[in-house]
Design an enzyme around this catalytic site. Structure first.
Site, mmCIF file in Angstrom:
data_model
loop_
_atom_site.group_PDB
_atom_site.id
_atom_site.type_symbol
_atom_site.label_atom_id
_atom_site.label_comp_id
_atom_site.label_asym_id
_atom_site.label_seq_id
_atom_site.Cartn_x
_atom_site.Cartn_y
_atom_site.Cartn_z
ATOM 1 C CE LYS B 75 -27.063 -70.430 -29.278
ATOM 2 N NZ LYS B 75 -28.181 -69.771 -28.556
ATOM 3 C CB SER B 150 -29.528 -72.619 -26.210
ATOM 4 O OG SER B 150 -29.640 -71.345 -26.831
ATOM 5 C CB SER B 174 -30.426 -68.811 -25.191
ATOM 6 O OG SER B 174 -31.293 -69.913 -25.086
#
Lengths: 483, 487
Positions: B75, B150, B174
């Site tokens: 990420k 996210s 997330s």
């Protein structure tokens, strides 16, 4: 002026830079005088994803300072974020302590000029990180400069903020408080107290009110004093300014003022529009602090004897209050002094040697008392040899430079140099020779020209290379010249 | 699509080299990225170089780790030294960290092959990956839909086979919510299990790094690689990390006898999509049929989780994001005439609407006069929610609920309604507030073929139990065998 009708209320906020090797939340060096941004890393620069880790030494030093100031150490303490935007603050928040400081409710005793003493309350002591430094081009402030440069070497340097109760009533009390605070911190070895370099910074909160009123006057903050003298003068100036304002019906406004050393006055820096909102909240990147009882006990056991106790002890040894204050000022000097006393040296004599010749030598050579080969043992020996008249004070002074430089045994030195005081039979025979060799002067003396005693003393000294014991010489000459 | 153990097998047997495996994944990335946009940065050269190293190790007969040669997505809020780390924000669009996060360092040491930095909602704030300043990510099961967020880029990349496993971060759901939307497994461990050093902070007391995989086993292997005490993170827990993947034994797939599972009552009912409801209830029945003891558990304060979260998370975010001011790195408003203007321009231009909204909420609730009513109250409610969990875990081993109230929604459909987006986190947020481990795994598909996720929440440091129950369910069901047609 009707100055006596007013009383002054003063509190001090002191920022002390702790003498740790590394910064409070990262491994960067705290060394002063490195090139700009030479002591920085992603953590103290507050870069994305970086996390603080508390330097255990900072906690130890702060707890010790708290104990030294008779504070209660918090059973549970934590860090908070104090938020404001400024380019010298890398994260735009300062990691500080808000509602649970490490230490609270202490006091410190100051000695006043009249010999009395007074307790000044300590509200709190907390740990925090320092900010960086801005260098402005074309102006000494941000506004008006063409551009500004940021040096983050100081960012993350550990500070301990110590807040006093508003117990201080005059400039001299404030200076005494700050001096005693510095002494204690230096004794602990947690702060070097260098006001010029900013490692000890005092901000003064001051207001005046007519005696007898309950309500405090408007509080003014004064900054930028870099000596104790400046603190005292800034306060004296400010008292006069505020009293005059009240007398002439002007208003004292709540503001921050700067002490201007060259003009010896305070000038307005910024007015405070109500309380600033720092939006404090608990620092989630650090865990709460609970100092274990065993650690507290250990720290307590490691505390040195503090200056106040030492001064009392020295007065009991016969030093004057002023002398006691002087020699207790520096821990290593005091300990040197005490070591010499423990070896049997006379307190007054030891004081004179230490604060006299030894101190001048240290200043001249830029040395610390612990650096010189002239140890307390050597000093004690020197003093005892003078006391038993083995050497004269003059000889002692003569050989001092060598002792300062090389130390060693005083006895061995005077033996090697053949500097022992002459007295008794040896001296008597030399005196007999001197009198016999100067019949003319003897005759004149006995005829009433007694001033010639000095002549004979001089001759004896010359004959003995100055080693004749002065008192014995005088005594023997008197006997022999006046049969 | 290969599992970690299959990759290991072919590397060891010499069937395929690490470079070949990496190249195959890079080729798929190149093929799919125009549609998916799972990655902000594809680290092709870095990946090949890393794979070559592994091949040399194999040639030299050196031992391999399970992750050696495994293509992995990271990420883009995990700092990678010398590699762009944007957080999906214009503010950091040019930011190249001069340091490495603990997690990516561990992965590099183990020989994992990072193929790229995955897309995310800006600063991990969002539930759809649409707030990324670099553009959103598409859901591999239906590219007109969001992958969740996210960590949507990580979830989509794993789901589509662009990488084998991926690292994500979870502040309020997330990891679990995009895992649910993309039909894969995602675990958010206990707060403090994985180091946050190098994770760009959103809400420090809630942020936790975790792993994605197409199977429970892969997810477990990645988790055991990144977990562990880190002296650089003061909130990291000093605890020995079990080899989770070795706890996933075949006997589990036969019986869950003795395992007590609580069904969180408050997560069913109004607002829950009926197909999700049905799939989750079916999964519960399945677990019961395997011998698990099922009981309904009430967590009455669950419903306060959402407002509590949006006070605490925004408060912390408002401070964490204050450092983006144009002074030191990242974007700077260049036409400013003074300091205040520079701050304003930088932050006006650098942050997107959702980030600004949260900074403003956080700044507001921490302001003098509001602190007690909001922040302090929220902290108290947080404690109460934790107490609900503590009580529940006196009776059961794990708690179960839907991961999200719906399946993946159409891109843009919630853009004008932040509140409806916030509601998607309703079921995942409480685990963050309590610092507990949570996992999502596929438990069915809706009529449109979109994956449905089952959430399991465990007690502190009981990742082992979570993974074991998840493994038992997975291995006795068929859901994980489906993959999106795009791949």
């Amino acid at each position: 002026m009707a100055k006596t009708q007013y009383e002054t209320i003063i509190g001090l906020e002191t920022h002390c830079q702790l003498t740790t090797e590394t910064k409070i939340f990262c491994g960067c060096s705290t060394k002063f005088g490195v090139s700009p941004n030479g002591n920085v890393c992603p953590i103290c620069l507050g870069m994305p994803g970086m996390l603080p880790v508390l330097n255990e030494k900072v906690l130890e030093y702060s707890v010790k300072a708290g104990l030294a100031l008779n504070c209660a150490i918090a059973p549970l303490s934590k860090f908070d974020r104090k938020q404001y935007f400024y380019p010298d603050l890398p994260k735009n928040y300062q990691i500080s302590q808000y509602d649970l400081p490490i230490a609270e409710h202490g006091w410190l005793q100051i000695e006043l000029e009249d010999g009395s003493s007074k307790k000044i309350g300590i509200t709190r002591l907390h740990m925090e990180e320092d900010a960086g430094k801005l260098v402005h081009a074309g102006s000494d402030r941000l506004s008006g400069s063409s551009h500004s440069l940021v040096d983050y070497n100081r960012a993350g340097v550990p500070l301990c903020e110590i807040v006093s109760e508003p117990d201080i009533r005059s400039g001299s009390e404030a200076a005494a408080y700050a001096q005693e605070l510095r002494r204690i911190l230096r004794y602990l070895g947690v702060c070097d107290g260098n006001m010029q370099e900013g490692s000890l910074r005092c901000d003064v909160n001051i207001s005046v009110r007519p005696v007898g009123t309950e309500k405090f006057g408007t509080k003014v903050e004064i900054k930028n004093m870099n000596s104790f003298n400046a603190i005292q003068r800034a306060i004296d100036y400010e008292i006069e300014r505020q009293v005059e304002a009240y007398e002439t019906g002007e208003k004292v406004i709540q503001e921050t003022r700067l002490w201007e050393e060259n003009t010896q006055r305070t000038i307005s820096m910024r007015t405070k529009e109500g309380a600033s909102d720092y939006r404090y909240f608990p620092e989630p990147d650090l865990v709460a602090i609970a100092v274990p009882d065993s650690t507290l006990a250990k720290y307590r056991a490691e505390l040195p004897e503090f200056p106040a106790a030492k001064r009392q002890k020295y007065r009991n040894w016969g030093l004057t209050g002023y002398d006691a204050q002087l020699i207790a000022d520096d821990r290593s000097v005091a300990e040197y002094f005490e070591a010499a006393i423990a070896l049997g040296a006379d307190a007054k004599q030891a004081f004179n040697w230490i604060m006299g010749d030894i101190t001048s030598y240290l200043k001249e050579q830029k040395l610390k008392i612990t650096d010189i080969p002239l140890t307390p043992t050597v000093l004690a020996e020197l003093i005892s040899l003078i006391a038993d008249q083995t050497i004269s004070s003059k000889i002692a002074k003569d050989i001092l430079p060598e002792l300062l430089a090389n130390g060693g045994s005083v006895k061995a030195l005077i033996k090697a140099k053949n500097l022992t005081v002459l007295s008794g039979d040896a001296l008597e025979s030399i005196i007999d020779q001197v009198i016999a060799a100067n019949p003319k002067e003897l005759e004149q003396y006995r005829a009433g020209k007694t001033k010639l005693l000095g002549f004979f003393v001089g001759k004896v000294m010359k004959a003995t290379n100055g080693q004749a014991a002065p008192q014995a010489t005088n005594q023997l000459l008197n006997q022999k010249l006046n049969p | 699509m290969l599992s970690i153990k299959e990759i290991q097998k072919s590397l060891v047997s010499g069937d395929r080299s690490a470079v070949e495996i990496t190249q195959a994944h890079l080729a798929l990335i190149h093929k799919l990225e125009p549609q998916l946009h799972s990655f902000i940065t594809v680290t092709e050269e870095f990946a090949i170089a890393q794979a070559e190293k592994i091949d040399n190790q194999i040639a030299a007969g050196e031992p391999l780790s399970l992750l050696s040669g495994v293509p992995i997505g990271i990420k883009d809020n995990m700092c990678t030294q010398g590699i762009l780390t944007t957080c999906g924000s214009k503010m950091l669009q040019n930011f190249i960290p001069p340091y490495e996060s603990t997690v990516t360092q561990k992965l590099a040491n183990l020989g994992a092959v990072m193929v790229g930095k995955t897309n995310l909602d800006e600063f991990a704030m969002g539930g759809s990956s649409e707030t990324s300043a670099m553009g959103g990510t598409a859901n591999p099961w239906d590219v007109s839909r969001v992958p969740g967020g996210s960590s949507g880029g990580s979830a989509a990349a794993v789901s589509a086979g662009e990488c084998v496993v991926a690292v994500g971060s979870d502040t309020g759901g997330s990891i679990r919510q995009p895992a649910s939307f993309c039909g894969i497994v995602g675990i958010k461990p206990t707060y403090g299990l994985v180091s946050r050093f190098g994770l760009v902070a959103f809400a420090s007391s809630l942020d936790q790094v975790g792993s994605f995989g197409r199977s429970v086993e892969d997810t477990a292997i990645l988790l055991e690689a990144i977990a562990g005490y880190d002296p650089k993170d003061s909130t990291s827990i000093k605890v020995d990390i079990p080899k989770y993947s070795e706890l996933l034994t075949p006997d589990l797939t036969q019986s869950l006898k003795g395992k007590k599972i609580g069904v969180i009552k408050e997560t069913f009912g109004e607002g829950l999509n009926s197909e999700v409801d049905a799939a989750v209830r079916k999964a519960i029945a399945h677990l019961e049929s395997m011998g698990a003891e099922i009981q309904e558990i009430s967590c009455p304060r669950f419903r306060y989780g959402l407002p509590t979260y949006y006070i605490i998370a925004t408060s912390e975010a408002s401070a964490n994001l204050a450092r983006y001011d144009g002074v030191k790195y990242g974007l700077r408003g260049e036409s400013a005439e003074n300091l205040l203007n520079m701050y304003c321009q930088t932050r006006e231009q650098g942050f997107g609407a959702e980030v600004k909204r949260r900074i403003m909420i956080g700044t507001y609730v921490l302001s003098a006069g509001y602190y007690d009513a909001y922040y302090l109250k929220a902290q108290k409610v947080r404690t109460l929610i934790k107490q609900d969990f503590d009580r529940a875990f006196e009776h059961v081993d794990i708690l179960i609920s839907p991961t999200a109230p719906t399946t993946a929604f159409k891109s843009g459909s919630k853009a004008e309604d932040p509140l409806s987006m916030y509601l998607l986190d309703l079921m995942t947020i409480p685990a963050n507030l309590a610092g507990l481990p949570g996992l999502s795994l596929p438990c069915g598909f809706d009529a449109q073929g979109l994956p449905i996720g089952l959430q399991m929440v465990g007690n502190v440091l009981r990742e082992d139990t979570l993974l074991q129950v998840a493994y038992a369910y997975e291995q006795s069901s068929e859901w994980h065998k489906r993959s999106p047609s795009i791949s």
